[in-house]
Design a protein around this motif. Structure first.
Motif, PDB file in Angstrom:
ATOM      1  N   UNK A   1     -10.262  67.756  50.606  1.00  0.00           N
ATOM      2  CA  UNK A   1     -10.834  68.161  49.323  1.00  0.00           C
ATOM      3  C   UNK A   1     -10.232  67.347  48.191  1.00  0.00           C
ATOM      4  N   UNK A   2     -11.018  67.190  47.166  1.00  0.00           N
ATOM      5  CA  UNK A   2     -10.517  66.735  45.873  1.00  0.00           C
ATOM      6  C   UNK A   2     -10.424  67.977  45.006  1.00  0.00           C
ATOM      7  N   UNK A   3      -9.304  68.169  44.360  1.00  0.00           N
ATOM      8  CA  UNK A   3      -9.146  69.310  43.468  1.00  0.00           C
ATOM      9  C   UNK A   3      -9.251  68.831  42.027  1.00  0.00           C
ATOM     10  N   UNK A   4     -10.187  69.414  41.312  1.00  0.00           N
ATOM     11  CA  UNK A   4     -10.345  69.143  39.888  1.00  0.00           C
ATOM     12  C   UNK A   4      -9.849  70.391  39.162  1.00  0.00           C
ATOM     13  N   UNK A   5      -9.056  70.191  38.133  1.00  0.00           N
ATOM     14  CA  UNK A   5      -8.492  71.326  37.414  1.00  0.00           C
ATOM     15  C   UNK A   5      -8.388  70.991  35.934  1.00  0.00           C
ATOM     16  N   UNK A   6      -8.157  71.998  35.163  1.00  0.00           N
ATOM     17  CA  UNK A   6      -7.997  71.775  33.735  1.00  0.00           C
ATOM     18  C   UNK A   6      -8.004  73.083  32.977  1.00  0.00           C
ATOM     19  N   UNK A   7      -8.230  72.969  31.681  1.00  0.00           N
ATOM     20  CA  UNK A   7      -8.217  74.128  30.806  1.00  0.00           C
ATOM     21  C   UNK A   7      -9.481  74.098  29.949  1.00  0.00           C
TER      22      UNK A   7
END
Length: 135
Positions: free
Chosen positions: A38-44
């Motif tokens: 998986x590629x994990x994309x994260x942020x706010x």
């Protein structure tokens, strides 16, 4: 004659070992599956909810990764505005993140935001976004 029997026995042992090895690997993958990547994309997610010019965290926003007009993965922002979305490597790495207000007026009304993303070229998979008010 004894030499031929030893040769047959040796060949049979080799064939049996090969069959058992294939069955053993098949059993392992059927029981435990193949490890997915998986590629994990994260942020706010933030926005100015009270009109004071300061962006606050926004919870309850649905984040979709859309690739080739298909929603591949979805997640929601938490009350502190943070989100994490896991995108299976088997899908295209080019697409867009779509941020949609799905909780109505509970955490403010926000316009939908789309952000293009390419997981092959974007080294950091952190995407902080600021939503515009829909009031």
């Amino acid at each position: 004659m004894k030499n031929n029997i030893n040769k047959i026995t040796w060949t049979w042992k080799k064939i049996s070992a090969s069959i058992l090895a294939v069955l053993g690997i098949g059993t392992l993958t059927s029981c435990y599956g193949v490890v997915e990547s998986y590629n994990t994309v994260y942020g706010k997610v933030s926005g100015d909810s009270d009109g004071d010019g300061v962006n606050e965290p926004v919870g309850g926003i649905k984040i979709d990764f859309v690739s080739d007009n298909e929603t591949v993965a979805s997640s929601y922002s938490s009350m502190d505005g943070e989100y994490y979305i896991d995108i299976d490597d088997s899908f295209s790495s080019k697409g867009k993140l779509v941020f949609t207000d799905v909780d109505g007026e509970k955490n403010g009304k926000w316009k939908t935001l789309e952000k293009e993303i390419n997981l092959d070229t974007d080294d950091i998979c952190k995407f902080d976004v600021t939503l515009d008010s829909d009031e």
